[in-house]
Each structure stands twice: as structure tokens, then as C-alpha cells.
Design an enzyme around this catalytic site. Structure first.
Site, PDB file in Angstrom:
ATOM      1  N   ARG A  24       0.823  -1.222   0.000  1.00 27.01           N
ATOM      2  CA  ARG A  24       0.000   0.000   0.000  1.00 27.01           C
ATOM      3  C   ARG A  24       0.857   1.273   0.000  1.00 27.01           C
ATOM      4  NH1 ARG A  24      -3.762  -0.523   4.956  1.00 27.01           N
ATOM      5  NH2 ARG A  24      -1.911  -1.625   5.688  1.00 27.01           N
ATOM      6  N   ASN A  42      -6.338  -2.197   1.641  1.00 23.68           N
ATOM      7  CA  ASN A  42      -6.436  -3.649   1.747  1.00 23.68           C
ATOM      8  C   ASN A  42      -7.903  -4.031   1.694  1.00 23.68           C
ATOM      9  OD1 ASN A  42      -3.701  -4.223   2.000  1.00 23.68           O
ATOM     10  ND2 ASN A  42      -3.727  -4.119   4.233  1.00 23.68           N
TER      11      ASN A  42
END
Length: 777
Positions: A24, A42
Site C-alpha cells: 500500500r 487492503n
């Protein structure tokens, strides 16, 4: 993809090992660099992003997601579609959104991919040793490139609140790093520091301590020759000074491990090179993020106690996986024995209370901490053979990283493996996840460890198995567990699972020759196999060659006592030739004189009457018999000890010509008759040959036999691929001879690399077979 003038908007799903590896933060920085608007988060086991920006930047995005991914990420698939709802507005910038749990079982996607634990990176090591850094000597330093992952994970998506780190509220300084896109701890979920993170604890008869005092107490204990119970990443370990003969001997006595080699931890590759001759491939394995134990060639002499690795020229070396390991090695400035925190054959302890009860009689003190271990992961073991790295024990650092399946599983399935070196595998679609090494599944506590790990991994990965694959042997606890489940069952023959594990990890979908050499496995004819050549694919197989049989006097007792196995060959080897039997007993007089007369007489009667003497066509048991006949090993205190000793003597001698050997046929099978080989070995000894030369000649013989069988079978059946598997294929001398010989014969030899050739790879092979059969073709 949606075109809105000069701007393009997309929703992108990234599948693979993309959580717990800094993905990320990487996507965030990539989005900012490309001038995109949108978000990343996520989502279950995936990373999902929606982005809008210039057409050229959006066209470059999918390729950049793969090519520029963090080093520990594994991008399996990038799916591009339309945004859900309104596209990100121009000028809103790119951000990281809160995670969104997803029902993975209901989506029909592959299993969620769980990140394995990662060894300490160089940047964190620098901080650990820097007196000016706020994390100086902090035993839990980590970042997005290293630290605990699978061992602390409760559920996906991988966020702090879904790990055992949720008990530790971040201090202001850590929270700032966690939220700073420019910091390498941006969204590092286990982030911690001395002010807010886990702390070391010390428990001993003299009193309890915390923090730096706890580490000082542990180091004082080790300097004084004591045995330390250390709470590592995936469970407790037992540690002592590897240069202290008395300390290592005490550890062996307390652990009930009289001879099996211990692993040794050193600070870095330079220290490792002082103890062993290292190849570049071995150094690369040792310094990888997995931080496995690497089996290497031990240097003669050196500072290590002789009790560390008796009877073998190989040494298991590894580097510190965590900051506390590094501090111990650096402060003590000596190699350390670091071995599993258990008695022989028990699962390693992970719970503090359980560790205190089970290890209290083994350790003189406990160096623990207050971070909970959620999943049990022992240390992984790897080696390099024939120039190829291969996993001997797949655990911390490797498991539960997923493997592919050549044929996707039509239904979610569970493969429960065998009895020894146990693992399980869960599989769905084209993804298989091999669970961590459990140990030998012969005890109730090992069975409980298996079922606990299975429940945890199935829950996190989003698996609800509908099919269970198992071994044919009804006495295995794994088989009994499988037959009690209300699932569709698929029985897979032991040696077919072995060779299928090798074929599947190499992506073989057609026919191949499978050479399965191991100890014992139940054949489909109800007899014990172990020296087999199969014509196989992933769905089915046909046995085309085998070793000659010999009785196992006393059954399992013969496995523990190679001398009994030697007597089995002397008194009852399968009769395969037409001429007179070789005079093996006369040549084996040294063995017969060495053994108790009563034992020899008892075994002779057992064999002649067929009492408790199951016959087996086992390569592993032949190795045991030869080791005993050469006077190298009458007893085995651990599985494979006699074979290890035989291999060590062969390696020390080097190349040797083969002993006599013979192939014959019986019941439509090609059969290797070991009697001429045994006669040649004993004759050579009587004529004055040293044991090393005879051991080397025996290895050369089995290589020559195998190449001859495979060459003939390849010509007859039209396949050149040969998959080598089974526990005997852990023998480096044999594997290297086989790979060279088969290649010289124009065949394509393959060996297990990512899953063990031993029974630790059975579950993956079972899963590959069950998936292939489930296609119904």
C-alpha cells in the site's frame, strides 16, 4: 477502462502476496508520482485501488505495479475494471483508505495470501546498533521490509488491529512515522519502539526482570554455560554456547537428542565463512529475508564443540532473524546453538505458560516478551544440491507463501500429509498453501498442534475444504483424521504423492518418470514400498520398477536399529537370481560377531518363520543395512542417522566405481537385486578397502542402477522428464550423481526445490493429485 476526455479512471485489484510487504505505501507513492487521484486499501486478501489521471499515466500503471513492486511482494494478477460509483475527482490527490474486510469464501477467488515473516533488514539493523537512534538496542525494531507477519496475524486484511500488536498503542513518534508517506515505516503494522512496543522479560529462579536487564541476564546465563529458552518469532527456542562442549552435551541430555545435529547461529556471513566453506548460492540463501538454516560443508577444526554435529560433515548455519537474536550473537561474540524449543518429537512451544511447563526441565532461564505468537512456525532448513536450492523443512520465512497448482482445484481441498515431518496443504483454484512444519505426527500434542494450525490458516486464508486428500496407510493419524471428516475423500499413494510434489512445483502436466526413494510407504498392493520407479502423471501412475525386498525384523524396531535391517538382508532378502546365493553371511562375520548372539539368533528365527517381519522394497532401509554392514551405524537415534553417516563417508572419499549390480524382472516389473551389491561391498571390505571407498561405491551403484532403469523406461514410454523425490533424495551425493547421470543420458532430471523431497512435501503432492483427479478427465 473509462475515458473522460483526457482523464481515465479505473478500479484495479492486485492479487498475490501483497499484504505485509509494504505494498500500500508503494502504491501510494506510485499514485502520487504519476499524478493520480484516488485511493488504495487492503480488501480481504487483496490490495484494491481506484484511480483517475492522464491516459498515459493510467496506461503505465499496471506494468509499474508489477515491475516496481516491493522486493518481498509477489504480484499474481492485476485485474482492471470500471470504478464502482463516481470516479475520483480531479485534484483530490491520492490517499490510503482504511481496510475493508471481505468474505473471501463467498467470492470464488483464490485463497487469500498470507505474508510470511521477514528477517531483519539492513536499515533496521543499522538503527539497532546506532547509539543515537531512538530504537538503539530495541529488540523489536521492524519496518515495512521486515519483521513478524504470519506469526502475529489473526485475520486478513493485514492491519495492526487484526494482529497481536493491537495490544500496543502507538506512541506519538511511532504514529507520525506510520502516517508519513516518506517514511519506510509508513503503514508498517508491527511498528514499535521502546516507549510503546513489546518488552523483553526474564524468568529464572533468581527472579524476574524486564527490558535491557532481561537481555543482560540471558547473556550472563549463556556466558556461564547455561541453557536459555528464548521466545523467537514463531515459537520458543533453546540456546547455548556452541563452543562449550559441556553446555551442548547438557542440552542434548535434557532434550533427549543424543546425536541429531544442532543448528548454529552466527552474526553474519563473515562469521559463517569461518565455520564452513560457503558457495555464493549458499550465502544468498543465508542472507535472504527468510533467514533459513542452510546446510553447508563444515570446515575441519574450528571453535565449535564436537557435540554440535557429530557424525556428519554438514553443518546447519543461519543468521539472526530478529533483533534479539542479533543482539545475543553480537554481544556474546560467539556462535550459538539455536534449536527448537521442545523435547524430542514434541511440537515447539509458543504459549508462555505451556513453555514454562514443558521447557522448565530443559532451560535454566527464560528470555521472553509480551507479544503473543498467534501461529507456530519453526525454523526453515534449506540446502544447495546439484547447483539448485531446495527446502528441507518449509516453515518460518517460507510458509505460508503460496505455490501454484498445474491443474486448478475444482473445489476447495485439504491435503493432510503423512506421519513424519508433517505438513498440511489447503488449496483452491490454482493456489496451494503449505502449512508450517508440525513435526512427527505420532503424539497427541503434535496432532493438536496440527489441527490448531489448520483451523487458523483456513480461517485467515478463507478456505472451507470440501475435499480431503490423504495417504493410503490407515495407521497414520493424518489418515484417521481425514477419514473422520464429513468431506469427499481422495486416497493418494505415498510415492505417487512424493513424485507428484516434484512434478507439480515444476509445472509438469503430462507424463513423467517418478523416482521415489524413501523409507517406508504403503503401496497400493498392501505391501511396504520405498525404492520405486513410476510412470506417472498428476492423476495416476503405474509402478514399473522397484528394489528387491527384504524383511524388517520387528517392524518399526528395524527402523530404529539398522543392524537388524542388515540381518534382514543377510537372512531373508528376496530371492531374485537363478544361481547360488552369494555367501553374504560368511563375509558379514564382523557384524555377526559384533552383535549379541541372542539377538542374531532371535532375528534368524523371526525371518525364517515370517514372524513380525514385513517385507519392504525400500531404498532407505537398504542404506541402513549397508551402514550397519560397514560398521558405521548399528543404531539410529533419529530418522536417517545411518544414511547420513554413510553419505558423510562417501563424500569424504569422493568418486568411486560402482559395485556389482543386477536388474531382473518379476511380475512385469524391473527389479534391482541388491544381493550382488551387498556381496561386492562386503568382499571389498574383506580385501582391505576402507569404508569411505565402499560407501562412495554404493552411492555410485544406486546412481548407475537408477540411470539404467530410467533410460530404458524413457525409450519405451516416450518421456524424458524424471522427477526425483522421497526422503533418500536429501542425500546430496546421490542426488548430484543422479542429476549428472540422467542429464548425460539425455533425460531431464527435476528435484524438489520449494517443497521438501521428504515427507514434508507429501501434502502438496496429495493436493496436486487430488486437484488433477477432480477435473474428471
Amino acid at each position: 477502462m473509462q475515458d473522460a476526455g483526457e482523464r481515465v479512471a479505473s478500479r484495479i485489484e492486485i492479487h498475490g502476496t501483497v499484504q505485509g510487504v509494504g505494498f500500500r505505501p508503494f502504491v501510494y507513492r506510485l499514485g502520487r508520482d504519476l499524478g493520480l487521484d484516488g485511493w488504495v486499501r487492503n480488501d480481504g486478501g487483496l490490495v484494491v485501488m481506484e484511480a483517475a489521471g492522464p491516459a498515459e499515466a493510467m496506461r503505465a500503471l499496471p506494468a509499474r505495479l508489477r515491475a516496481d513492486a516491493p522486493p518481498h511482494a509477489r504480484v499474481h494478477e492485476v485485474r482492471i475494471g470500471e470504478p464502482r460509483g463516481r470516479a475520483p475527482a480531479y485534484g483530490t490527490g491520492f490517499r490510503v483508505d482504511p481496510s475493508s474486510p471481505a468474505n473471501r469464501v463467498a467470492t470464488g477467488d483464490d485463497l487469500a495470501r498470507i505474508p510470511p515473516d521477514l528477517g531483519m533488514c539492513d536499515a533496521c539493523r543499522t538503527e539497532l546498533l546506532d547509539p543515537s537512534d531512538r530504537r538503539h538496542r530495541y529488540a523489536f525494531v521492524n519496518c515495512t521490509d521486515c519483521g513478524p507477519r504470519a506469526t502475529i496475524l489473526d485475520e486478513l486484511p493485514y492491519d495492526r488491529e487484526r494482529t497481536t500488536m493491537r495490544s500496543f498503542a502507538m506512541c506519538e513518534a511511532c504514529a507520525d512515522e506510520y502516517a508519513d508517506p516518506a517514511d519506510r515505516r509508513f503503514h508498517a503494522e508491527p511498528i514499535a519502539c521502546p516507549a510503546c512496543g513489546p518488552q523483553l522479560t526474564w524468568r529464572a529462579a533468581a527472579g524476574d526482570r524486564r527490558g535491557d536487564d532481561a537481555l543482560d541476564a540471558a547473556e550472563t546465563l549463556l556466558r556461564g554455560g547455561g541453557i536459555l529458552a528464548l521466545k523467537g518469532l514463531g515459537g520458543y527456542q533453546l540456546v547455548c554456547d556452541a563452543t562449550d562442549q559441556a553446555a551442548v552435551a547438557r542440552l542434548r541430555a535434557r532434550k533427549h537428542r543424543p546425536a541429531k545435529p544442532f543448528a548454529v547461529m552466527v552474526t553474519g556471513p563473515e562469521e559463517a565463512a569461518m565455520l564452513a566453506g560457503l558457495t555464493p548460492a549458499e550465502v544468498a540463501l543465508m542472507t535472504s529475508a527468510a533467514r533459513p538454516v542452510v546446510l553447508v560443508a563444515r570446515r575441519v577444526g574450528g571453535p565449535l564443540a564436537t557435540a554440535v554435529a557429530p557424525g556428519t560433515d554438514r553443518l546447519g548455519l543461519f543468521l539472526p532473524a530478529t533483533p534479539v537474536h542479533h543482539l545475543l550473537c553480537a554481544d556474546l561474540a560467539r556462535p550459538l546453538v539455536v534449536t527448537s524449543g521442545n523435547l524430542a518429537d514434541e511440537p515447539i512451544a509458543i504459549d508462555d505458560g505451556d513453555a514454562g511447563r514443558r521447557l522448565g526441565g530443559l532451560a535454566d532461564g527464560f528470555l521472553g516478551h509480551d507479544r503473543v505468537i498467534r501461529s507456530r512456525y519453526d525454523d526453515s532448513v534449506v540446502r544447495v544440491a546439484a547447483g539448485r536450492p531446495s527446502v528441507v523443512r518449509r516453515a518460518r520465512g517460507y510458509a505460508p507463501e503460496p505455490l501454484g497448482l498445474p491443474f486448478p482445484a475444482p473445489e476447495p481441498l485439504l491435503a493432510v500429509g503423512g506421519q513424519l515431518k508433517h505438513t498440511f496443504t489447503i488449496a483452491r483454484d490454482g493456489t496451494a498453501i503449505v502449512g508450517p512444519h508440525t513435526g512427527d505426527l505420532e503424539r497427541q500434542d503434535a496432532l493438536e498442534a496440527f489441527t490448531t494450525s489448520l483451523r487458523q490458516l483456513c480461517r485467515v486464508a478463507g478456505a472451507e475444504p470440501r475435499v480431503v486428500a490423504h495417504d493410503l496407510h490407515p495407521g497414520y493419524l493424518s489418515t484417521q483424521y481425514a477419514t473422520a471428516l464429513p468431506l469427499t475423500r481422495v486416497a493418494v499413494q505415498h510415492h505417487h504423492a512424493h513424485v507428484a510434489s516434484c512434478a507439480a512445483e515444476h509445472g509438469i502436466t503430462g507424463r513423467f518418470l517418478g523416482v521415489a526413494y524413501d523409507g517406508l510407504g504403503l503401496g497400493d498392493d498392501g505391501t511396504l514400498w520405498g525404492g520405486e520407479v513410476l510412470l506417472a502423471d498428476l492423476r495416476s501412475y503405474r509402478r514399473i520398477a522397484r528394489f528387491g525386498r527384504a524383511p524388517l525384523p520387528g517392524g518399526a524396531a528395524a527402523v530404529r536399529r539398522p543392524a537388524r535391517m542388515a540381518l534382514g538382508y543377510l537372512f531373508g532378502a528376496e530371492r531374485l537370481g537363478d544361481g547360488p546365493r552369494p555367501p553374504l553371511e560368511a563375509l558379514a562375520a564382523p557384524l555377526l560377531r559384533r552383535l549379541p548372539e541372542a539377538e542374531v539368533g532371535t532375528v534368524r528365527r523371526m525371518v525364517s518363520r515370517g514372524v513380525n517381519c514385513p517385507a519392504a522394497s525400500s531404498a532407505g532401509r537398504l542404506f541402513d543395512a549397508v551402514a550397519a554392514l560397514l560398521g558405521l551405524a548399528d543404531n539410529a537415534t533419529y530418522e536417517g542417522e545411518a544414511a547420513v553417516t554413510l553419505e558423510t563417508h562417501a563424500a569424504a572419499h569422493g568418486a568411486a566405481p560402482a559395485l556389482p549390480w543386477r536388474l531382473t524382472t518379476r511380475d512385469g516389473l524391473v527389479v534391482y537385486d541388491p544381493e550382488p551389491t551387498l556381496h561386492g561391498a562386503l568382499q571389498a571390505l574383506r580385501d582391505g578397502a576402507d569404508t569411505g571407498s565402499v560407501a562412495a561405491a554404493f552411492h555410485a551403484t544406486l546412481a548407475a542402477v537408477t540411470v539404467a532403469v530410467c533410460t530404458r523406461a524413457a525409450e519405451r514410454h516416450g518421456t524424458a522428464v524424471v522427477c526425483l523425490s522421497g526422503g533418500v533424495m536429501q542425500n546430496r551425493v546421490l542426488v548430484e550423481s543422479l542429476v549428472a547421470g540422467l542429464a548425460a543420458a539425455g533425460l531431464t532430471p527435476l528435484v524438489n526445490e520449494r517443497v521438501p523431497a521428504n515427507d514434508g512435501g507429501l501434502s502438496y503432492g496429495q493436493a496436486a493429485v487430488a486437484a488433477a483427479r477432480g477435473r474428471g478427465e
